[in-house]
Scaffold this active site. Structure first.
Site, PDB file in Angstrom:
ATOM      1  N   LEU A  99       0.830  -1.199   0.000  1.00 32.59           N
ATOM      2  CA  LEU A  99       0.000   0.000   0.000  1.00 32.59           C
ATOM      3  C   LEU A  99       0.868   1.254   0.000  1.00 32.59           C
ATOM      4  O   LEU A  99       0.581   2.220  -0.718  1.00 32.59           O
ATOM      5  CB  LEU A  99      -0.948   0.006   1.198  1.00 32.59           C
ATOM      6  CG  LEU A  99      -1.766   1.298   1.387  1.00 32.59           C
ATOM      7  CD1 LEU A  99      -2.546   1.645   0.130  1.00 32.59           C
ATOM      8  CD2 LEU A  99      -2.687   1.174   2.586  1.00 32.59           C
ATOM      9  N   TYR A 128      -4.748   5.692   7.112  1.00 33.44           N
ATOM     10  CA  TYR A 128      -4.400   6.742   6.162  1.00 33.44           C
ATOM     11  C   TYR A 128      -3.737   7.979   6.763  1.00 33.44           C
ATOM     12  O   TYR A 128      -3.183   8.790   6.027  1.00 33.44           O
ATOM     13  CB  TYR A 128      -5.643   7.132   5.352  1.00 33.44           C
ATOM     14  CG  TYR A 128      -6.078   5.984   4.469  1.00 33.44           C
ATOM     15  CD1 TYR A 128      -5.397   5.690   3.303  1.00 33.44           C
ATOM     16  CD2 TYR A 128      -7.140   5.163   4.837  1.00 33.44           C
ATOM     17  CE1 TYR A 128      -5.761   4.620   2.502  1.00 33.44           C
ATOM     18  CE2 TYR A 128      -7.516   4.089   4.047  1.00 33.44           C
ATOM     19  CZ  TYR A 128      -6.825   3.823   2.879  1.00 33.44           C
ATOM     20  OH  TYR A 128      -7.178   2.748   2.097  1.00 33.44           O
ATOM     21  N   PHE A 418     -17.110   7.073  -2.587  1.00 35.36           N
ATOM     22  CA  PHE A 418     -16.542   6.813  -3.913  1.00 35.36           C
ATOM     23  C   PHE A 418     -15.402   5.834  -3.806  1.00 35.36           C
ATOM     24  O   PHE A 418     -14.923   5.526  -2.732  1.00 35.36           O
ATOM     25  CB  PHE A 418     -16.082   8.119  -4.570  1.00 35.36           C
ATOM     26  CG  PHE A 418     -15.208   8.981  -3.704  1.00 35.36           C
ATOM     27  CD1 PHE A 418     -13.829   8.785  -3.685  1.00 35.36           C
ATOM     28  CD2 PHE A 418     -15.750   9.975  -2.891  1.00 35.36           C
ATOM     29  CE1 PHE A 418     -12.996   9.585  -2.884  1.00 35.36           C
ATOM     30  CE2 PHE A 418     -14.942  10.777  -2.103  1.00 35.36           C
ATOM     31  CZ  PHE A 418     -13.565  10.581  -2.101  1.00 35.36           C
TER      32      PHE A 418
END
Length: 418
Positions: A99, A128, A418
């Site tokens: 990642l 994140y 999204f």
């Protein structure tokens, strides 16, 4: 175990789309079987050079996709964003830096393109922040106990001269985009919707017929006949043991560009025959809804959580794009472990506009770029972050000044995933 350096991170080729989708489904715990229809649909909207795969030999073990987006800054300016989605790493290949490598590749390309921020919706909270993303908006969902709400059961329409019309998907595709544009010009945090979004939500494009339920659509028009609100909802088919309807209306989307539209649409969905509960869908955390009811306690919070995360790529462009509620000057030391946006910046803000530039002046507030992402849309408090130890005042009162400049009277909101 394949060494980290032997995992190939690159854009996928067209003939690898099915394997990429299979890895995506596996990562999100969906059935791994991939239909031909899904492959055909994906190829219509993914951008090959922005659709990354991690490959262990010929097997795709990681997925990552980005696409162009606009997100509304405080004051209504649309800002260029690198929207990130479909991020997975197969469970057999975790903890190998996959990642990190995909994220670094995408963010570097976004910076080179001139995108101001990157955005994403995080499935898991802890991931994140280490890439410079901060929580920029939160969302809330309520369930309304309709009989308790105190609304007039005889209600038959707005009392302001407006009206509610039920419409079909074709009408929504004509009316909805313009209403959404009006919303996103006024609401910080809202992102743009493309034509495909409207096709999927109205049934013009159905990828999986087995999962599609046609919703109802209601439009509110004011006394002059102008559309000011759109409500999309479904209703389940549930009856009690004594032949009593106990149905739940689930709101899939609601756009209201005036308080009158918001009031009328909530009143409408709560007045539908047989509906005894309404699930509101994801709304702004300071939505008017509970207090539009005679008894606000009839609306009970089901979910309140982070939604849109923002990663600032261009500090100057991000701070100059938004408006400010006060006048002041603040020198920020932005720490960016990703090496994309760090440095010292002087912000000169007023209600008339703002300028921002790099500076050598002494810093007044030091913060990570992730905290800047949380502050940018006006939802978070620098004073609160200082109390948490996540920003540091280099000058007494700097956090309070940041709040006076950056915070907004209504909270930012992103209605879309999204």
């Amino acid at each position: 175990m394949t060494p980290r350096q032997d995992i190939d991170i690159r854009p996928i080729h067209e003939d690898e789309t099915r394997d990429w989708i299979r890895a995506l489904n596996t990562g999100f715990q969906f059935p791994p079987t991939v239909s031909d229809a899904d492959v055909r649909d994906r190829t219509t909207y993914i951008i090959p050079e922005r659709t990354l795969g991690a490959f262990d030999g010929t097997r795709c073990v990681g997925t990552f996709r980005s696409f162009p987006q606009e997100v509304t800054a405080v004051g209504g300016t649309p800002v260029r964003a690198d929207a990130i989605s479909n991020v997975t790493v197969t469970s057999t290949h975790r903890r190998r830096g996959i990642l990190t490598r995909m994220m670094a590749k995408d963010l570097a390309a976004a910076k080179e393109r001139g995108d101001t921020v990157a955005t994403l919706i995080a499935a898991e909270y802890p991931i994140y922040g280490r890439y410079g993303f901060g929580v920029a908006t939160t969302t809330a969902e309520w369930t309304i106990d309709v009989p308790r709400a105190g609304l007039d059961p005889r209600w038959s329409g707005p009392d302001d001269g407006g009206r509610i019309d039920l419409v079909d998907g074709d009408d929504v595709r004509k009316t909805g985009p313009e209403l959404h544009e009006r919303l996103r010009r006024a609401q910080p945090g809202v992102v743009d919707r493309d034509e495909r979004w409207w096709q999927v939500r109205t049934g013009a494009l159905v990828v999986d017929p087995a999962s599609w339920t046609e919703p109802f659509h209601a439009v509110y028009r004011n006394a002059e006949g102008e559309a000011e609100g759109l409500l999309t909802y479904t209703v389940d088919d549930h009856w009690g043991d004594v032949k009593q309807p106990l149905e739940t209306a689930k709101v899939k989307d609601m756009i209201a560009v005036t308080p009158a539209a918001e009031r009328a649409l909530w009143q409408y969905v709560c007045s539908v025959d047989w509906v005894t509960k309404v699930r509101t869908g994801w709304r702004a955390p300071d939505d008017l809804l509970p207090h539009l009811l005679p008894d606000p306690r009839a609306a009970r919070i089901l979910t309140q959580a982070d939604l849109l995360w923002v990663r600032v790529l261009d500090v100057v462009a991000a701070l100059e794009a938004r408006t400010y509620g006060a006048t002041g000057t603040l020198v920020l030391e932005v720490v960016d472990r990703g090496g994309l946006s760090g440095g010292r910046y002087r912000l000169d803000a007023s209600e008339a506009g703002a300028s921002c530039a790099r500076t050598t002046a002494d810093a007044e507030l030091t913060l990570d770029v992730s905290e800047l992402g949380s502050l940018w849309l006006g939802d978070e408090s620098a004073v609160r972050l200082a109390a948490l130890g996540r920003v540091r005042e280099e000058r007494a009162g700097a956090a309070s000044l940041a709040d006076a400049l950056l915070r907004t009277s209504r909270r930012p909101w992103c209605p879309d995933i999204f």
